[in-house]
Design a protein around this motif. Structure first.
Motif, PDB file in Angstrom:
ATOM      1  N   LYS A  52       0.832  -1.190   0.000  1.00 41.12           N
ATOM      2  CA  LYS A  52       0.000   0.000   0.000  1.00 41.12           C
ATOM      3  C   LYS A  52       0.874   1.251   0.000  1.00 41.12           C
ATOM      4  CE  LYS A  52      -3.365   2.369   2.589  1.00 41.12           C
ATOM      5  NZ  LYS A  52      -2.779   3.171   3.597  1.00 41.12           N
ATOM      6  N   ARG A  53       1.856   1.222   0.882  1.00 42.87           N
ATOM      7  CA  ARG A  53       2.696   2.426   0.932  1.00 42.87           C
ATOM      8  C   ARG A  53       3.638   2.483  -0.266  1.00 42.87           C
ATOM      9  NH1 ARG A  53       5.093   2.661   6.577  1.00 42.87           N
ATOM     10  NH2 ARG A  53       3.828   0.855   7.009  1.00 42.87           N
ATOM     11  N   GLY A  54       4.161   1.303  -0.644  1.00 43.70           N
ATOM     12  CA  GLY A  54       5.036   1.259  -1.801  1.00 43.70           C
ATOM     13  C   GLY A  54       4.322   1.756  -3.051  1.00 43.70           C
ATOM     14  N   SER A  55       3.036   1.409  -3.128  1.00 42.67           N
ATOM     15  CA  SER A  55       2.291   1.693  -4.347  1.00 42.67           C
ATOM     16  C   SER A  55       2.030   3.165  -4.563  1.00 42.67           C
ATOM     17  CB  SER A  55       0.954   0.954  -4.306  1.00 42.67           C
ATOM     18  OG  SER A  55       0.133   1.517  -3.331  1.00 42.67           O
ATOM     19  N   VAL A  56       2.152   3.946  -3.510  1.00 47.19           N
ATOM     20  CA  VAL A  56       1.807   5.352  -3.681  1.00 47.19           C
ATOM     21  C   VAL A  56       3.045   6.220  -3.830  1.00 47.19           C
ATOM     22  CG1 VAL A  56      -0.444   5.219  -2.607  1.00 47.19           C
ATOM     23  CG2 VAL A  56       1.561   5.623  -1.190  1.00 47.19           C
ATOM     24  N   THR A  57       4.107   5.564  -4.254  1.00 48.21           N
ATOM     25  CA  THR A  57       5.350   6.303  -4.414  1.00 48.21           C
ATOM     26  C   THR A  57       5.389   6.938  -5.805  1.00 48.21           C
ATOM     27  OG1 THR A  57       6.337   4.658  -3.046  1.00 48.21           O
ATOM     28  CG2 THR A  57       7.839   6.069  -4.234  1.00 48.21           C
ATOM     29  N   MET A  58       5.830   8.158  -5.842  1.00 48.38           N
ATOM     30  CA  MET A  58       5.900   8.858  -7.123  1.00 48.38           C
ATOM     31  C   MET A  58       7.040   8.301  -7.960  1.00 48.38           C
ATOM     32  SD  MET A  58       4.823  10.968  -9.193  1.00 48.38           S
ATOM     33  CE  MET A  58       5.353  11.902 -10.609  1.00 48.38           C
ATOM     34  N   GLU A  59       6.726   7.973  -9.179  1.00 41.93           N
ATOM     35  CA  GLU A  59       7.758   7.525 -10.099  1.00 41.93           C
ATOM     36  C   GLU A  59       7.730   8.464 -11.280  1.00 41.93           C
ATOM     37  OE1 GLU A  59       6.932   3.456 -11.341  1.00 41.93           O
ATOM     38  OE2 GLU A  59       5.645   3.429  -9.599  1.00 41.93           O
ATOM     39  N   PRO A  60       8.805   8.531 -12.013  1.00 41.62           N
ATOM     40  CA  PRO A  60       8.756   9.371 -13.213  1.00 41.62           C
ATOM     41  C   PRO A  60       7.785   8.786 -14.233  1.00 41.62           C
ATOM     42  CG  PRO A  60      10.934   8.380 -12.926  1.00 41.62           C
ATOM     43  CD  PRO A  60      10.085   7.879 -11.817  1.00 41.62           C
ATOM     44  N   ILE A  61       7.266   9.658 -15.067  1.00 44.17           N
ATOM     45  CA  ILE A  61       6.380   9.180 -16.138  1.00 44.17           C
ATOM     46  C   ILE A  61       7.270   8.829 -17.321  1.00 44.17           C
ATOM     47  CG2 ILE A  61       4.488   9.836 -17.670  1.00 44.17           C
ATOM     48  CD1 ILE A  61       3.515  11.738 -15.440  1.00 44.17           C
ATOM     49  N   LYS A  62       7.261   7.554 -17.678  1.00 48.68           N
ATOM     50  CA  LYS A  62       8.192   7.108 -18.733  1.00 48.68           C
ATOM     51  C   LYS A  62       7.572   7.263 -20.111  1.00 48.68           C
ATOM     52  CE  LYS A  62       9.821   3.558 -15.641  1.00 48.68           C
ATOM     53  NZ  LYS A  62       9.069   2.418 -15.165  1.00 48.68           N
ATOM     54  N   LYS A  63       8.402   7.660 -21.045  1.00 46.99           N
ATOM     55  CA  LYS A  63       7.931   7.751 -22.434  1.00 46.99           C
ATOM     56  C   LYS A  63       8.022   6.374 -23.079  1.00 46.99           C
ATOM     57  CE  LYS A  63       8.206  12.400 -24.090  1.00 46.99           C
ATOM     58  NZ  LYS A  63       8.634  13.328 -25.093  1.00 46.99           N
ATOM     59  N   VAL A  64       6.979   5.997 -23.762  1.00 48.07           N
ATOM     60  CA  VAL A  64       6.957   4.674 -24.374  1.00 48.07           C
ATOM     61  C   VAL A  64       6.472   4.779 -25.811  1.00 48.07           C
ATOM     62  CG1 VAL A  64       5.727   2.452 -24.332  1.00 48.07           C
ATOM     63  CG2 VAL A  64       6.574   3.426 -22.215  1.00 48.07           C
ATOM     64  N   ASP A  65       7.156   4.040 -26.675  1.00 46.81           N
ATOM     65  CA  ASP A  65       6.697   3.955 -28.065  1.00 46.81           C
ATOM     66  C   ASP A  65       5.632   2.852 -28.097  1.00 46.81           C
ATOM     67  OD1 ASP A  65       6.266   3.671 -30.706  1.00 46.81           O
ATOM     68  OD2 ASP A  65       8.340   3.182 -31.258  1.00 46.81           O
ATOM     69  N   LEU A  66       4.399   3.273 -28.082  1.00 47.26           N
ATOM     70  CA  LEU A  66       3.275   2.338 -27.975  1.00 47.26           C
ATOM     71  C   LEU A  66       3.333   1.231 -29.018  1.00 47.26           C
ATOM     72  CD1 LEU A  66       0.204   4.601 -27.252  1.00 47.26           C
ATOM     73  CD2 LEU A  66       0.693   2.449 -26.127  1.00 47.26           C
ATOM     74  N   GLU A  67       3.569   1.641 -30.254  1.00 49.77           N
ATOM     75  CA  GLU A  67       3.555   0.687 -31.358  1.00 49.77           C
ATOM     76  C   GLU A  67       4.618  -0.397 -31.177  1.00 49.77           C
ATOM     77  OE1 GLU A  67       1.285   0.945 -34.001  1.00 49.77           O
ATOM     78  OE2 GLU A  67       0.450   2.364 -32.569  1.00 49.77           O
ATOM     79  N   ALA A  68       5.724  -0.017 -30.554  1.00 45.74           N
ATOM     80  CA  ALA A  68       6.816  -0.975 -30.396  1.00 45.74           C
ATOM     81  C   ALA A  68       6.506  -2.002 -29.312  1.00 45.74           C
ATOM     82  CB  ALA A  68       8.103  -0.226 -30.058  1.00 45.74           C
ATOM     83  N   VAL A  69       5.730  -1.596 -28.331  1.00 50.62           N
ATOM     84  CA  VAL A  69       5.502  -2.479 -27.187  1.00 50.62           C
ATOM     85  C   VAL A  69       4.175  -3.220 -27.257  1.00 50.62           C
ATOM     86  CG1 VAL A  69       5.500  -2.581 -24.661  1.00 50.62           C
ATOM     87  CG2 VAL A  69       6.851  -0.839 -25.834  1.00 50.62           C
ATOM     88  N   TYR A  70       3.163  -2.531 -27.693  1.00 50.36           N
ATOM     89  CA  TYR A  70       1.827  -3.142 -27.697  1.00 50.36           C
ATOM     90  C   TYR A  70       1.226  -3.158 -29.098  1.00 50.36           C
ATOM     91  CZ  TYR A  70       2.109  -1.649 -22.789  1.00 50.36           C
ATOM     92  OH  TYR A  70       2.502  -1.421 -21.499  1.00 50.36           O
ATOM     93  N   THR A  71       0.328  -4.111 -29.285  1.00 46.61           N
ATOM     94  CA  THR A  71      -0.542  -4.043 -30.455  1.00 46.61           C
ATOM     95  C   THR A  71      -1.863  -3.500 -29.902  1.00 46.61           C
ATOM     96  OG1 THR A  71       0.494  -6.050 -31.239  1.00 46.61           O
ATOM     97  CG2 THR A  71      -1.554  -5.381 -32.336  1.00 46.61           C
ATOM     98  N   VAL A  72      -2.156  -2.277 -30.250  1.00 43.43           N
ATOM     99  CA  VAL A  72      -3.356  -1.653 -29.682  1.00 43.43           C
ATOM    100  C   VAL A  72      -4.548  -2.003 -30.563  1.00 43.43           C
ATOM    101  CG1 VAL A  72      -4.409   0.514 -28.926  1.00 43.43           C
ATOM    102  CG2 VAL A  72      -1.944   0.190 -28.714  1.00 43.43           C
ATOM    103  N   ASN A  73      -5.581  -2.552 -29.917  1.00 32.01           N
ATOM    104  CA  ASN A  73      -6.759  -2.995 -30.654  1.00 32.01           C
ATOM    105  C   ASN A  73      -7.953  -2.086 -30.410  1.00 32.01           C
ATOM    106  OD1 ASN A  73      -5.444  -5.252 -31.774  1.00 32.01           O
ATOM    107  ND2 ASN A  73      -5.590  -6.275 -29.794  1.00 32.01           N
ATOM    108  N   LYS A  74      -9.129  -2.696 -30.360  1.00 35.58           N
ATOM    109  CA  LYS A  74     -10.372  -1.923 -30.313  1.00 35.58           C
ATOM    110  C   LYS A  74     -10.538  -1.108 -29.028  1.00 35.58           C
ATOM    111  CE  LYS A  74     -13.120  -5.473 -28.147  1.00 35.58           C
ATOM    112  NZ  LYS A  74     -14.278  -6.277 -28.027  1.00 35.58           N
ATOM    113  N   GLN A  75     -11.391  -0.109 -29.138  1.00 34.68           N
ATOM    114  CA  GLN A  75     -11.710   0.732 -27.975  1.00 34.68           C
ATOM    115  C   GLN A  75     -12.706  -0.024 -27.102  1.00 34.68           C
ATOM    116  OE1 GLN A  75     -11.274   4.683 -28.683  1.00 34.68           O
ATOM    117  NE2 GLN A  75     -12.945   5.421 -27.417  1.00 34.68           N
TER     118      GLN A  75
END
Ligand SMILES: Nc1ncnc2c1ncn2[C@@H]1O[C@H](COP(=O)(O)OP(=O)(O)OP(=O)(O)O)[C@@H](O)[C@H]1O
Length: 502
Positions: free
Chosen positions: A137-160
């Motif tokens: 619970k406490r670990g989960s609320v730790t601020m982390e940087p927002i990482k930039k991700v190339d969506l297309e490279a990592v995921y196949t994004v499908n339907k909404q």
């Protein structure tokens, strides 16, 4: 008054770029309280009193999967730290939080090349690590940087999968692991970074509960800067809204409503124990993972979640689930967040599950169905609105204690759960031919049991004392009754004749 900048400095962690706020319609101001609320989450500083903290531990432990419930007098059992339990798991990589001494699991080892989540609900190993760790619970609320991700490279994004006021959800497949996941996108620049971070933190912080959607670790933004996003487990079935709509206004029935509410109330009780109010409870935000038996139900969408007593500004947006006090509010009026708004919404969802439609459009006296309900509630009109007629006394009590404009009179989630688990929610309805059976009863002692005439799921298959399960049996009973009656009439007419003769 602590400014945003000072809070970041105090946390001594790398300060992410805070996007210049765009002129978007704000729901609440960045008040000092709010600033503290968001950023207290990041450093994990416990803000609860000691007694509350003990209660919290009990609550979270009892509700975690694979955890034996303990009684209130036992001290919280120490959980092995990830570092200890992981010793016999070679290869599991651990990461030390930059702001705290807590150590928590990192899934980077699974996708070492691209550190983005690919977990699904099937990924029991990781979920068990998280669910069994007290300090998650406490670990989960730790601020982390927002990482930039190339969506297309990592995921196949499908339907909404769905869309809301703040963003949209898409089904995707993690290319490397082939796991299906749901990605929640928050378009930029419309979304303020603080709103995104807050929603991610609440979602991640609450995920260990078995009736809350699992949100995987990590805040991201697309490499083209068009959206922030985080990743959640994918619900392959439907939301409660779709499940109810599929019944064609018949409702999902008493037994299924009870199952849905056991899950939803467990989640909301957990949130309320943490002094958090969901504030956006509706059928669309309750996900049904198994359409057949409602055995896996989870609450989602923590975008409006706030701590109790937070001051928020009211937006001009009213839906069926809004409590009377919200419908009477004018735009920009300040409101103090209270658990009772969730209780009202739960009352509406309960009605919706049972009847397949909403009791009213808007909880305002300008809306006739609501006005009728309020008149009855305030005893100004003795006639209960017809739509509430099928409900039992206990269910009516639940409505009185959730759909009351006097928010201080509303029940807690626990009261609601007790009522819903224990009580019968529909009245026993007398069948049109029950009188016939009553007549039979006096002559043949073969009246069906009350259980077989009740409304709802118990209608069929009632046990004990029901003689006429088949049409044939009913016919013979009817013949028996006719002959008994005819005999009795003949006797009576004989007596009348002889009396006249005398
Ligand atoms: N993990 C998921 N798996 C499958 N479908 C989902 C998932 N999460 C959300 N959805 C669908 O997407 C819809 C919108 O999601 P969500 O409520 O999180 O978005 P939102 O923008 O916060 O909406 P709101 O306007 O209610 O604030 C939901 O009603 C649901 O039908």
């Amino acid at each position: 008054m602590e400014t945003l900048g000072r809070v970041w400095n105090r946390l001594s962690i790398r300060r992410p770029t805070i996007a210049t706020p765009e002129p978007v319609e704000e729901e609440d101001d960045m008040t000092p309280e709010k600033t503290r609320e968001v950023f207290q989450m990041f450093n994990g500083t416990p803000t609860r009193r000691k007694s509350e903290s003990a209660h919290h531990h009990r609550a979270i432990l009892n509700q975690m999967e694979n955890h034996q419930p303990r009684n209130a007098t036992q001290s919280p059992k120490r959980q092995p730290r990830i570092s200890e339990s992981s010793m016999d798991t070679p290869g599991s990589s651990l990461r030390r939080n930059s702001t705290e001494t807590h150590v928590f699991a990192n899934r980077a080892h699974l996708h070492s090349d691209i550190n983005v989540p690919a977990c699904s609900s099937e990924d029991d190993r990781i979920s068990t690590i998280r669910r069994n760790s007290l300090f998650v619970k406490r670990g989960s609320v730790t601020m982390e940087p927002i990482k930039k991700v190339d969506l297309e490279a990592v995921y196949t994004v499908n339907k909404q999968l769905g869309t809301g006021r703040f963003g949209y959800i898409k089904l995707a497949e993690h290319k490397q692991s082939k796991h299906r996941i749901a990605i929640k996108f928050f378009p930029r620049p419309q979304t303020k970074q603080t709103d995104f971070v807050r929603e991610y933190n609440y979602s991640f912080f609450l995920s260990p509960h078995q009736n809350i959607i699992d949100t995987y670790e990590g805040m991201f933004q697309s490499s083209d800067d068009t959206a922030y996003f985080f990743v959640q487990e994918f619900c392959p079935r439907a939301s409660l809204r779709e499940a109810v709509e599929a019944t064609n206004q018949a409702g999902i029935g008493e037994a299924n409503t009870k199952k849905v509410f056991a899950a939803v109330l467990s989640a909301i009780e957990f949130m309320h124990d943490e002094n958090l109010v969901h504030r956006n409870l509706k059928a669309e935000n309750i996900l049904i993972f198994d359409a057949n038996d409602y055995s896996k139900v989870k609450v989602t969408d923590f975008g409006l979640t706030r701590k109790v007593d937070t001051t928020v500004k009211y937006l001009e947006y009213v839906n069926n689930y809004h409590a009377a006090e919200l419908c009477d509010t004018v735009v920009n009026e300040k409101l103090v967040v209270n658990k009772s708004t969730d209780i009202w919404a739960l009352g509406i969802i309960f009605f919706y599950c049972m009847k397949g439609k909403f009791p009213w459009q808007k909880a305002s006296i300008m809306c006739k169905p609501y006005w009728e309900w309020e008149q009855w509630l305030k005893r100004k009109n003795p006639a209960l609105p017809k739509k509430f007629n099928p409900f039992s006394e206990k269910a009516l009590k639940l409505f009185k204690k959730s759909l009351t404009p006097r928010f201080k009179d509303r029940w807690s989630a626990k009261d609601m759960r007790k009522c819903l688990v224990k009580e019968k929610l529909l009245k026993s309805v007398k069948k049109p031919d029950e009188d016939y059976y009553v007549m039979i009863d006096t002559s043949t002692k073969s009246r069906p049991s009350a259980a077989s005439t009740s409304n709802g799921e118990n209608q069929e298959g009632a046990a004990g004392g029901a003689p006429a399960t088949g049409e044939r049996k009913q016919k013979s009973t009817l013949q028996q009754w006719i002959s008994t009656t005819l005999t009795a009439m003949a006797e009576i007419s004989e007596q009348v004749v002889s009396a006249r003769d005398d």
